[in-house]
Design an enzyme around this catalytic site. Structure first.
Site, PDB file in Angstrom:
ATOM      1  N   GLY A  38      -7.747  16.370  17.870  1.00 53.49           N
ATOM      2  CA  GLY A  38      -7.833  16.776  19.268  1.00 53.49           C
ATOM      3  C   GLY A  38      -9.115  16.395  19.982  1.00 53.49           C
ATOM      4  O   GLY A  38      -9.128  16.241  21.203  1.00 53.49           O
ATOM      5  N   ASP A  97      -9.482  28.467  21.333  1.00 50.55           N
ATOM      6  CA  ASP A  97      -8.361  29.358  21.657  1.00 50.55           C
ATOM      7  C   ASP A  97      -8.610  30.688  20.950  1.00 50.55           C
ATOM      8  O   ASP A  97      -9.342  31.523  21.461  1.00 50.55           O
ATOM      9  CB  ASP A  97      -7.056  28.668  21.235  1.00 50.55           C
ATOM     10  CG  ASP A  97      -5.825  29.479  21.571  1.00 50.55           C
ATOM     11  OD1 ASP A  97      -5.933  30.429  22.365  1.00 50.55           O
ATOM     12  OD2 ASP A  97      -4.729  29.174  21.050  1.00 50.55           O
ATOM     13  N   LYS A 125     -10.627  28.614  26.437  1.00 49.73           N
ATOM     14  CA  LYS A 125      -9.491  29.350  26.988  1.00 49.73           C
ATOM     15  C   LYS A 125      -9.894  30.813  27.097  1.00 49.73           C
ATOM     16  O   LYS A 125     -10.251  31.443  26.114  1.00 49.73           O
ATOM     17  CB  LYS A 125      -8.282  29.172  26.067  1.00 49.73           C
ATOM     18  CG  LYS A 125      -6.966  29.259  26.785  1.00 49.73           C
ATOM     19  CD  LYS A 125      -5.805  29.215  25.818  1.00 49.73           C
ATOM     20  CE  LYS A 125      -5.212  27.837  25.678  1.00 49.73           C
ATOM     21  NZ  LYS A 125      -3.918  27.863  24.972  1.00 49.73           N
ATOM     22  N   ASP A 153      -2.648  18.058  22.472  1.00 50.85           N
ATOM     23  CA  ASP A 153      -1.263  17.653  22.237  1.00 50.85           C
ATOM     24  C   ASP A 153      -0.279  18.810  22.281  1.00 50.85           C
ATOM     25  O   ASP A 153      -0.650  19.975  22.156  1.00 50.85           O
ATOM     26  CB  ASP A 153      -1.146  17.023  20.846  1.00 50.85           C
ATOM     27  CG  ASP A 153      -1.247  18.058  19.735  1.00 50.85           C
ATOM     28  OD1 ASP A 153      -2.255  18.790  19.705  1.00 50.85           O
ATOM     29  OD2 ASP A 153      -0.303  18.177  18.927  1.00 50.85           O
TER      30      ASP A 153
HETATM   31  P1  IMP Z   1      -8.017  28.155  17.486  1.00 55.46           P
HETATM   32  O1  IMP Z   1      -8.328  28.140  16.014  1.00 55.46           O
HETATM   33  O2  IMP Z   1      -6.943  29.156  17.827  1.00 55.46           O
HETATM   34  O3  IMP Z   1      -9.219  28.302  18.377  1.00 55.46           O
HETATM   35  O4  IMP Z   1      -7.268  26.824  17.772  1.00 55.46           O
HETATM   36  C1  IMP Z   1      -7.824  25.684  18.154  1.00 55.46           C
HETATM   37  C2  IMP Z   1      -6.804  24.584  18.018  1.00 55.46           C
HETATM   38  O5  IMP Z   1      -5.498  24.998  18.484  1.00 55.46           O
HETATM   39  C3  IMP Z   1      -7.218  23.455  18.901  1.00 55.46           C
HETATM   40  O6  IMP Z   1      -8.009  22.532  18.188  1.00 55.46           O
HETATM   41  C4  IMP Z   1      -5.894  22.883  19.355  1.00 55.46           C
HETATM   42  O7  IMP Z   1      -5.479  21.895  18.466  1.00 55.46           O
HETATM   43  C5  IMP Z   1      -4.906  24.015  19.291  1.00 55.46           C
HETATM   44  N1  IMP Z   1      -4.642  24.564  20.644  1.00 55.46           N
HETATM   45  C6  IMP Z   1      -4.957  25.791  21.093  1.00 55.46           C
HETATM   46  N2  IMP Z   1      -4.595  25.945  22.378  1.00 55.46           N
HETATM   47  C7  IMP Z   1      -4.045  24.762  22.756  1.00 55.46           C
HETATM   48  C8  IMP Z   1      -3.488  24.277  23.997  1.00 55.46           C
HETATM   49  O8  IMP Z   1      -3.422  24.957  25.050  1.00 55.46           O
HETATM   50  N3  IMP Z   1      -3.029  22.998  23.978  1.00 55.46           N
HETATM   51  C9  IMP Z   1      -3.079  22.209  22.879  1.00 55.46           C
HETATM   52  N4  IMP Z   1      -3.603  22.607  21.704  1.00 55.46           N
HETATM   53  C10 IMP Z   1      -4.075  23.887  21.648  1.00 55.46           C
HETATM   54 MG    MG Z   2      -7.133  20.464  17.464  1.00 57.72          MG
END
Ligand code: IMP
Ligand code: MG
Length: 183
Positions: A38, A97, A125, A153
């Site tokens: 990403g 996220d 986010k 993605d």
């Molecule tokens: P976290 O561990 O929940 O912070 O997730 C991070 C990963 O989730 C990112 O590197 C993204 O690949 C994916 N992700 C979280 N939200 C989105 C979104 O709105 N669009 C696309 N990918 C997301």
């Molecule tokens: Mg990612």
């Protein structure tokens, strides 16, 4: 699809962030580490705006989330990581996220004895964090929506878009599902 950030807005803000990072890391042995896949578009643009010598490396992270919201297992590959001992490491991801990915990766990189370790994300986010973690730098704070483009993605599609758009339920009937991994 609704555009959230135009290519112009992104490039102006990425340049600004690069200038700030160059000032913060001037004279330091900087290594920028991108989370695959990403972060690649963001990293490629950002490093060209960090006008101080630095190295780059990558980690690959995939999470597999079960049906329960608590279950999340992160698989990490460190094959493309250079030696980080004594380096000022800046870990880069596309989006913060829940915060689980970056919190885990930061702990993993900390064990490699960097001189310092900070994190930067393109998107923060708002209101979705599930762990006590905040990125040191972010380019944009965005609302809680599912976004794609500029490296982000849905099922490995849309990464090539130069802008960032919100995928709405009418775009994809299955939008309620988590994006498939690896990401
Ligand atoms: P976290 O561990 O929940 O912070 O997730 C991070 C990963 O989730 C990112 O590197 C993204 O690949 C994916 N992700 C979280 N939200 C989105 C979104 O709105 N669009 C696309 N990918 C997301
Ligand atoms: Mg990612």
């Amino acid at each position: 699809m609704k555009q959230l950030l135009s290519a112009d807005q992104i490039s102006r803000r990425v340049a600004e962030l690069g200038t700030q990072l160059a000032a913060d890391y001037r004279g330091r042995p900087l290594t920028v580490v991108g989370v695959l896949s990403g972060s690649v578009v963001f990293l490629a643009d950002l490093i060209r705006c960090i006008d101080v010598p630095h190295q780059i490396g990558f980690v690959e992270a995939s999470s597999y989330r079960g049906r329960t919201t608590t279950g999340s297992e992160l698989t990490v590959s460190v094959d493309r990581l250079p030696d980080l001992t004594g380096r000022d490491v800046l870990l880069i991801d596309d989006i913060l996220d829940t915060g689980r990915t970056l919190a885990s990766l930061k702990a993993l990189l900390a064990a490699r004895h960097p001189a310092s370790l900070r994190t930067a994300v393109l998107l923060w986010k708002d209101g979705t964090q599930q762990v006590d973690f905040m990125a040191d730098y972010h380019a944009f704070r965005i609302p809680n929506a599912f976004v794609v483009g500029y490296g982000l993605d849905y099922n490995n599609d849309y990464r090539h878009r130069p802008d960032i758009v919100i995928l709405e339920p009418q775009d994809l009937p299955s939008i309620g599902l988590r994006p498939s991994r690896p990401d």
